[in-house]
Design an enzyme around this catalytic site. Structure first.
Site, PDB file in Angstrom:
ATOM      1  N   GLY A  34     -35.548  28.059-129.636  1.00  0.00           N
ATOM      2  CA  GLY A  34     -35.357  26.821-130.374  1.00  0.00           C
ATOM      3  C   GLY A  34     -36.374  26.665-131.488  1.00  0.00           C
ATOM      4  O   GLY A  34     -37.280  27.489-131.654  1.00  0.00           O
ATOM      5  N   ALA A  91     -38.132  21.438-125.463  1.00  0.00           N
ATOM      6  CA  ALA A  91     -37.214  20.635-124.659  1.00  0.00           C
ATOM      7  C   ALA A  91     -36.468  19.680-125.581  1.00  0.00           C
ATOM      8  O   ALA A  91     -36.965  19.300-126.638  1.00  0.00           O
ATOM      9  CB  ALA A  91     -37.957  19.850-123.586  1.00  0.00           C
ATOM     10  N   ASP A  92     -35.270  19.324-125.180  1.00  0.00           N
ATOM     11  CA  ASP A  92     -34.489  18.350-125.936  1.00  0.00           C
ATOM     12  C   ASP A  92     -34.840  16.924-125.538  1.00  0.00           C
ATOM     13  O   ASP A  92     -34.756  16.002-126.350  1.00  0.00           O
ATOM     14  CB  ASP A  92     -32.995  18.611-125.733  1.00  0.00           C
ATOM     15  N   GLY A 104     -30.085  22.787-125.873  1.00  0.00           N
ATOM     16  CA  GLY A 104     -29.550  22.487-127.196  1.00  0.00           C
ATOM     17  C   GLY A 104     -29.399  23.724-128.062  1.00  0.00           C
ATOM     18  O   GLY A 104     -28.525  23.787-128.920  1.00  0.00           O
ATOM     19  N   GLU A 111     -33.491  30.558-120.094  1.00  0.00           N
ATOM     20  CA  GLU A 111     -34.694  29.723-120.097  1.00  0.00           C
ATOM     21  C   GLU A 111     -35.050  29.268-118.687  1.00  0.00           C
ATOM     22  O   GLU A 111     -36.219  29.277-118.301  1.00  0.00           O
ATOM     23  CB  GLU A 111     -34.481  28.510-121.004  1.00  0.00           C
TER      24      GLU A 111
END
Length: 262
Positions: A34, A91-92, A104, A111
């Site tokens: 991410g 983290a989202d 996301g 993960e």
């Protein structure tokens, strides 16, 4: 170059820079996926090149693996590493108990496998990811392509009895085609708005045929490093029950800023 960064990017950078300090010589480290995790990989690559840091990284996606190799990090598989000293990932969303919504970026399965194979998980995030109750961010659920519409219907029906505000499940797309994970699966995004009992929901979802894994990370994260656009950093440690404060100064000559803007 740092003056061109948005406050959110500055927040992600200082969180990543501070979390990179957890990595020591000889460690086996899980590398997340991410936008925030990309800052971490760049920071660690700089430490490898300029400070001689030596560690082995286990990426959680093909994208992270490519970036890690590009910046000079030694990349190994989880099977080669067997067990990890540390995983650092984004983290989202995260709540006060450091429970997370992740996925996301589409890499939730790898993960979660990597994070649970680690002695410690550190999450890096900007302050906007902190919530009182999980669920505003759609919850990703990885499903096998076979019969995915049936799996979707089963999930939506099951959500009726769960403590959530919404029950819509949508197939994640990549243009005109379904998004496909590194493991060849699809992702259903659950628009729940509020998750009253994340632990129960995680268990129920994973009992369904067709569901591979869900994006609720319960009792996995040990520390959250929160970055702010002005350079402030907060470190929340769930095991120690502590909150520490720090501040990082931006360095205008950082090469990694140029790399990330390309």
């Amino acid at each position: 170059m740092t003056g061109e960064l948005s406050p959110i990017d500055k927040a992600k950078f200082v969180a990543a820079r501070r979390a990179a300090d957890y990595v020591e010589d000889g460690m086996r480290v899980g590398l997340g996926t991410g936008s925030t995790a990309a800052w971490l990989v760049r920071c660690l690559g700089e430490m490898v090149r300029e400070d001689g840091l030596k560690f082995r990284g286990v990426p959680t996606s093909t994208r992270t693996a490519a970036l890690a190799r590009e910046v000079g990090i030694e990349v190994v598989s989880l099977d080669q590493a067997r067990w990890l000293d540390l995983t650092i990932d984004g983290a989202d969303e995260f709540d006060g108990d450091l429970n997370l919504i992740k996925g996301g970026g589409g890499a939730l399965l790898q993960e979660k496998i990597v994070a649970t194979a680690s002695d410690r998980m550190v999450v890096i995030a900007d302050a906007g990811k902190q919530v009182e109750t999980l669920g505003a961010f759609p919850l990703p659920v990885e499903v096998v392509p076979f019969g995915w519409r049936t799996t979707q219907a089963l999930i939506e029906e099951t959500l009726i009895s769960m403590d959530v505000l919404g029950r819509d499940a949508t197939l994640r797309m990549n243009g005109a085609a379904p998004f496909v994970t590194d493991e060849g699966n699809f992702i259903l995004d659950l628009h729940l708005h509020r998750i009253g009992n994340p632990r129960q929901l995680a268990l129920v979802l994973n009992q369904m045929p067709g569901v591979v894994e869900n994006g609720l990370f319960i009792d996995i994260c040990d520390t959250v490093v929160i970055g702010y656009g002005d350079g402030r950093v907060e470190l929340h440690d769930i095991n120690e029950g502590t909150i520490e404060h720090d501040r990082l100064d931006f360095v205008e000559s950082e090469n990694l800023f140029t790399d990330l803007s390309e």
